[in-house]
Design an enzyme around this catalytic site. Structure first.
Site, PDB file in Angstrom:
ATOM      1  N   SER A 121       0.935  -1.260  -0.174  1.00  0.00           N
ATOM      2  CA  SER A 121       0.038  -0.053   0.124  1.00  0.00           C
ATOM      3  C   SER A 121       0.767   1.110  -0.031  1.00  0.00           C
ATOM      4  O   SER A 121       0.293   2.352  -0.436  1.00  0.00           O
ATOM      5  CB  SER A 121      -0.841  -0.049   1.396  1.00  0.00           C
ATOM      6  OG  SER A 121      -1.498  -1.199   1.656  1.00  0.00           O
ATOM      7  N   HIS A 142      -1.464  -2.830  -7.089  1.00  0.00           N
ATOM      8  CA  HIS A 142      -2.102  -2.511  -5.624  1.00  0.00           C
ATOM      9  C   HIS A 142      -3.666  -2.504  -5.811  1.00  0.00           C
ATOM     10  O   HIS A 142      -4.447  -2.030  -6.410  1.00  0.00           O
ATOM     11  CB  HIS A 142      -1.665  -1.206  -5.177  1.00  0.00           C
ATOM     12  CG  HIS A 142      -2.341  -0.624  -4.050  1.00  0.00           C
ATOM     13  ND1 HIS A 142      -2.856   0.336  -3.712  1.00  0.00           N
ATOM     14  CD2 HIS A 142      -2.340  -1.636  -2.924  1.00  0.00           C
ATOM     15  CE1 HIS A 142      -3.033   0.508  -2.488  1.00  0.00           C
ATOM     16  NE2 HIS A 142      -2.855  -0.692  -2.137  1.00  0.00           N
ATOM     17  N   GLU A 154      -4.133   0.184  -8.868  1.00  0.00           N
ATOM     18  CA  GLU A 154      -2.958   0.916  -9.326  1.00  0.00           C
ATOM     19  C   GLU A 154      -1.871  -0.048  -9.454  1.00  0.00           C
ATOM     20  O   GLU A 154      -1.223  -0.693  -8.789  1.00  0.00           O
ATOM     21  CB  GLU A 154      -2.653   1.727  -7.689  1.00  0.00           C
ATOM     22  CG  GLU A 154      -3.547   2.687  -7.537  1.00  0.00           C
ATOM     23  CD  GLU A 154      -3.228   3.499  -6.111  1.00  0.00           C
ATOM     24  OE1 GLU A 154      -3.488   4.602  -6.163  1.00  0.00           O
ATOM     25  OE2 GLU A 154      -2.971   2.834  -5.300  1.00  0.00           O
ATOM     26  N   ASN A 192      -3.996   5.660  -1.034  1.00  0.00           N
ATOM     27  CA  ASN A 192      -3.637   5.573   0.366  1.00  0.00           C
ATOM     28  C   ASN A 192      -3.111   7.202   0.840  1.00  0.00           C
ATOM     29  O   ASN A 192      -3.110   7.368   1.873  1.00  0.00           O
ATOM     30  CB  ASN A 192      -2.897   4.392   0.539  1.00  0.00           C
ATOM     31  CG  ASN A 192      -3.428   3.132   0.623  1.00  0.00           C
ATOM     32  OD1 ASN A 192      -4.659   3.253   1.108  1.00  0.00           O
ATOM     33  ND2 ASN A 192      -2.917   2.166   0.357  1.00  0.00           N
TER      34      ASN A 192
HETATM   35  N1  LIG Z   1      -5.673  -4.539   4.292  1.00  0.00           N
HETATM   36  C1  LIG Z   1      -6.096  -3.730   3.218  1.00  0.00           C
HETATM   37  O1  LIG Z   1      -7.071  -3.142   3.285  1.00  0.00           O
HETATM   38  C2  LIG Z   1      -4.961  -3.359   2.104  1.00  0.00           C
HETATM   39  C3  LIG Z   1      -5.565  -3.107   0.974  1.00  0.00           C
HETATM   40  C4  LIG Z   1      -4.490  -2.944  -0.292  1.00  0.00           C
HETATM   41  C5  LIG Z   1      -3.200  -3.534   0.151  1.00  0.00           C
HETATM   42  N2  LIG Z   1      -3.049  -3.855   1.302  1.00  0.00           N
HETATM   43  C6  LIG Z   1      -1.739  -4.453   1.283  1.00  0.00           C
HETATM   44  O2  LIG Z   1      -1.459  -6.053   0.928  1.00  0.00           O
HETATM   45  C7  LIG Z   1      -0.563  -6.434   1.999  1.00  0.00           C
HETATM   46  C8  LIG Z   1      -1.279  -7.405   2.793  1.00  0.00           C
HETATM   47  O3  LIG Z   1      -2.104  -6.842   3.699  1.00  0.00           O
HETATM   48  P1  LIG Z   1      -3.381  -7.734   4.486  1.00  0.00           P
HETATM   49  O4  LIG Z   1      -4.044  -6.508   5.080  1.00  0.00           O
HETATM   50  O5  LIG Z   1      -3.709  -8.868   3.616  1.00  0.00           O
HETATM   51  O6  LIG Z   1      -2.491  -8.408   5.697  1.00  0.00           O
HETATM   52  P2  LIG Z   1      -2.893  -9.441   6.572  1.00  0.00           P
HETATM   53  O7  LIG Z   1      -2.425  -9.631   7.750  1.00  0.00           O
HETATM   54  O8  LIG Z   1      -4.545  -9.777   6.621  1.00  0.00           O
HETATM   55  O9  LIG Z   1      -2.469 -10.846   5.666  1.00  0.00           O
HETATM   56  C9  LIG Z   1      -0.905 -11.099   5.534  1.00  0.00           C
HETATM   57  C10 LIG Z   1      -0.961 -12.827   5.396  1.00  0.00           C
HETATM   58  O10 LIG Z   1       0.460 -12.964   4.967  1.00  0.00           O
HETATM   59  C11 LIG Z   1       0.761 -14.050   5.474  1.00  0.00           C
HETATM   60  N3  LIG Z   1       2.251 -14.164   5.279  1.00  0.00           N
HETATM   61  C12 LIG Z   1       3.300 -13.409   6.151  1.00  0.00           C
HETATM   62  N4  LIG Z   1       4.326 -13.834   6.100  1.00  0.00           N
HETATM   63  C13 LIG Z   1       4.496 -14.617   4.950  1.00  0.00           C
HETATM   64  C14 LIG Z   1       5.534 -15.187   4.182  1.00  0.00           C
HETATM   65  N5  LIG Z   1       6.701 -15.007   4.256  1.00  0.00           N
HETATM   66  N6  LIG Z   1       4.872 -16.163   3.326  1.00  0.00           N
HETATM   67  C15 LIG Z   1       3.808 -16.383   2.935  1.00  0.00           C
HETATM   68  N7  LIG Z   1       2.571 -15.854   3.597  1.00  0.00           N
HETATM   69  C16 LIG Z   1       3.076 -15.001   4.677  1.00  0.00           C
HETATM   70  C17 LIG Z   1      -0.048 -14.176   6.883  1.00  0.00           C
HETATM   71  O11 LIG Z   1       0.074 -15.363   7.491  1.00  0.00           O
HETATM   72  C18 LIG Z   1      -1.379 -13.544   6.630  1.00  0.00           C
HETATM   73  O12 LIG Z   1      -2.032 -14.305   6.175  1.00  0.00           O
HETATM   74  C19 LIG Z   1       0.316  -5.367   2.675  1.00  0.00           C
HETATM   75  O13 LIG Z   1       1.243  -5.021   1.791  1.00  0.00           O
HETATM   76  C20 LIG Z   1      -0.939  -4.277   2.735  1.00  0.00           C
HETATM   77  O14 LIG Z   1      -0.097  -3.060   2.552  1.00  0.00           O
HETATM   78  C21 LIG Z   1      -3.779  -3.804   2.209  1.00  0.00           C
END
Ligand SMILES: NC(=O)c1ccc[n+]([C@@H]2O[C@H](COP(=O)([O-])OP(=O)(O)OC[C@H]3O[C@@H](n4cnc5c(N)ncnc54)[C@H](O)[C@@H]3O)[C@@H](O)[C@H]2O)c1
Length: 500
Positions: A121, A142, A154, A192
């Site tokens: 993000s 993204h 994005e 963001n």
């Molecule tokens: N939450 C949102 O609204 C949102 C929106 C757009 C982008 N993002 C981005 O997406 C990414 C993930 O965010 P999220 O909210 O889904 O996080 P989350 O915590 O919900 O999920 C992350 C997942 O990654 C897994 N994980 C951690 N290390 C790992 C590894 N080495 N190998 C495989 N799996 C692994 C964890 O077990 C977990 O299930 C971040 O970079 C975040 O900035 C989030």
């Protein structure tokens, strides 16, 4: 040669990854989903099942289609299974060290032609790319939350991205049924940068006690028409992810407004991460409805300010003795003296007026926003009974009351105008065009209009003057109107979008 993307890997099946895997599978691609360990893989599987299950329950998917989609997704805990993927996208936590370690591994495992994408993000895609031996084939892709629903992607390119790759990834996004917006590598990209700054501002407002979390959420939903208030949205995004994004933004800008609100750190430290942990700003899935204001016990009401006559007439129809009066010389006149409460219809603080009254405790500010909301502003002198009575009166005229402190621009405009100002500054910096910014905020956040459409609808001068009032109140340089906005008003220009 145009690349063909048929087999994709998704690393991390949390809030975002599970939805992204579903999006690829729905479009007919073969997906390999990778999680950190077996326990996390189990959670990832249930994330996938519940998301497609919701679509099934809503009739958007048949059982056969659900089975087909899930059948295209293989789940594993081994990155080695991504060796022949054409594209790998990661959605692991927003922590640079995690991403760098993962990309180093992916670079070793994946075939040389594979494109590696990050769903970050806010983190620097350039820095992530630099950990690999193929920086030209590393991009940002993204997605927005929930990925199967939100249409925006994005596509982030860096200064070393291979020629044509960003267009190919954009074409892939279109194949997934999404609308791509192509952007350069800057913390927070378009959405963001604007969205999280606004959400953080709402959290600061909550800490300052301007209004309650339910009040702020209700105000933004009814006053602006956004699908969710800021705290419900923070819970959906995840408070840990939001906190990390704010830290990255702050590191780049050193702008105090990007410093994460302390309440975010406290909630995250307590393990209250939002929906994914079962509780965050709110305990359950949906924010509770604010309690209804009781029937007002007052009988006589003095009304002043813009629209006083119509407001008084509505109260008269409802059986109140409502008189209109003027804010000027006769502010201490009989009507004011005798009324049980004095309603000052105003979009600016009312304390000055209250201080001139014989019974300042009876004066309450009322800001009517759109056709559903009424911000009820009580001053340091207002009595709780008067506040309560005016909340009831607002309901009688068909509005939802939200109580707040008597501060410049109250709640809705205090949150909205700085966000609009940030969008103007972003455009003026040359980072993105107005149409792209408008489309990104509509499609990435589900907003009814983009910021430039909103500025045109509200009027440039209204927004500029609101920003001036906020600046005068809080002395935050970020609230000072963007020079471009100021100049357009001075030049008499009526549509900012006319520039694009
Ligand atoms: N939450 C949102 O609204 C949102 C929106 C757009 C982008 N993002 C981005 O997406 C990414 C993930 O965010 P999220 O909210 O889904 O996080 P989350 O915590 O919900 O999920 C992350 C997942 O990654 C897994 N994980 C951690 N290390 C790992 C590894 N080495 N190998 C495989 N799996 C692994 C964890 O077990 C977990 O299930 C971040 O970079 C975040 O900035 C989030």
């Amino acid at each position: 040669m145009t690349r063909s993307f048929e087999k994709v890997g998704v690393v991390g099946l949390g809030t975002m990854g599970a939805g992204i895997a579903e999006v690829f599978a729905r479009a007919g691609l073969t997906v390999v989903g990778v999680e950190a360990d077996h326990e996390a893989l189990g959670r990832g599987r249930s994330n996938l099942e519940s998301s497609t299950g919701r679509a099934l329950a809503k009739g958007r998917l048949s059982e056969a289609e659900q089975a087909e989609i899930l059948g295209r997704i293989t789940l594993t805990t081994s990155l080695e299974d991504l060796a022949d993927a054409d594209l790998v996208i990661e959605a692991i936590p927003e922590i640079m060290d995690f991403k760098r370690t993962l990309f180093t591994e992916l670079d070793r495992i994946c075939k040389p032609s594979a494109v590696l994408a990050t769903n970050t993000s806010s983190l620097s895609v350039t820095e992530i790319a630099a950990t690999t031996g193929r920086p030209g084939r590393v991009v940002g892709m993204h997605f927005f939350n929930p990925a199967p629903v939100m249409r925006l992607v994005e596509v982030v390119h860096t200064v070393v991205t291979e020629d044509g790759l960003a267009e190919e990834v954009a074409a892939l996004a279109r194949r997934l049924g999404k609308t791509p917006v192509s952007v350069g590598d800057r913390a927070g990209f378009v959405v963001n940068r604007l969205l999280l700054t606004y959400l953080n501002h709402a959290a600061v407002m909550l800490e300052n006690g301007l209004a309650t979390r339910e009040g702020i959420d209700t105000a933004m939903k009814l006053g602006v028409g956004v699908p969710m208030g800021p705290f419900a949205l923070l819970d959906l995004i995840g408070l840990d992810t939001s906190y990390e994004v704010m830290c990255v933004l702050f590191q780049e800008t050193r702008d105090r407004r990007h410093a994460p609100a302390p309440i975010l750190r406290e909630l995250v430290t307590a393990g209250l991460l939002g929906r994914k942990s079962g509780a965050g700003f709110y305990d359950g899935e949906a924010p509770p409805t604010p309690p209804a204001a009781g029937k007002p016990t007052v009988t006589s009401v003095a009304v002043l300010g813009e629209g006083a006559e119509e407001f008084a007439a509505r109260l008269g129809d409802a059986g109140f003795k409502a008189t209109t009066t003027q804010a000027g010389a006769d502010a201490t006149g009989d009507a004011m003296e005798d009324a049980d409460v004095v309603v000052a219809l105003s979009h600016t603080p009312v304390i000055e007026l209250a201080a001139r009254l014989p019974h300042p405790g009876r004066l309450v500010g009322l800001h009517l926003v759109g056709d559903k909301l009424a911000e009820v502003a009580s001053t340091v002198l207002t009595s709780p009974e008067a506040t309560c009575a005016v909340e009831g009166l607002a309901k009688i005229v068909g509005r939802v009351p939200v109580h707040c402190k008597d501060r410049a621009e109250f709640v809705v405009d205090a949150l909205l105008y700085p966000y609009l100002n940030d969008a103007v500054r972003m455009y003026d910096s040359g980072y993105a065009g107005m149409d792209d910014i408008d489309a990104a905020m509509r499609l990435g956040c589900g907003y009814p209009a983009g910021p430039f459409e909103t500025i045109d609808a509200l009027g440039l001068e209204t927004v500029r003057d609101g920003l001036r009032a906020l600046y005068a109140e809080y002395r935050d340089p970020a609230f000072a109107p963007a020079p471009l906005l100021d100049q357009l008003v001075t030049a008499g220009v009526r549509s900012i979008r006319g520039l694009s």
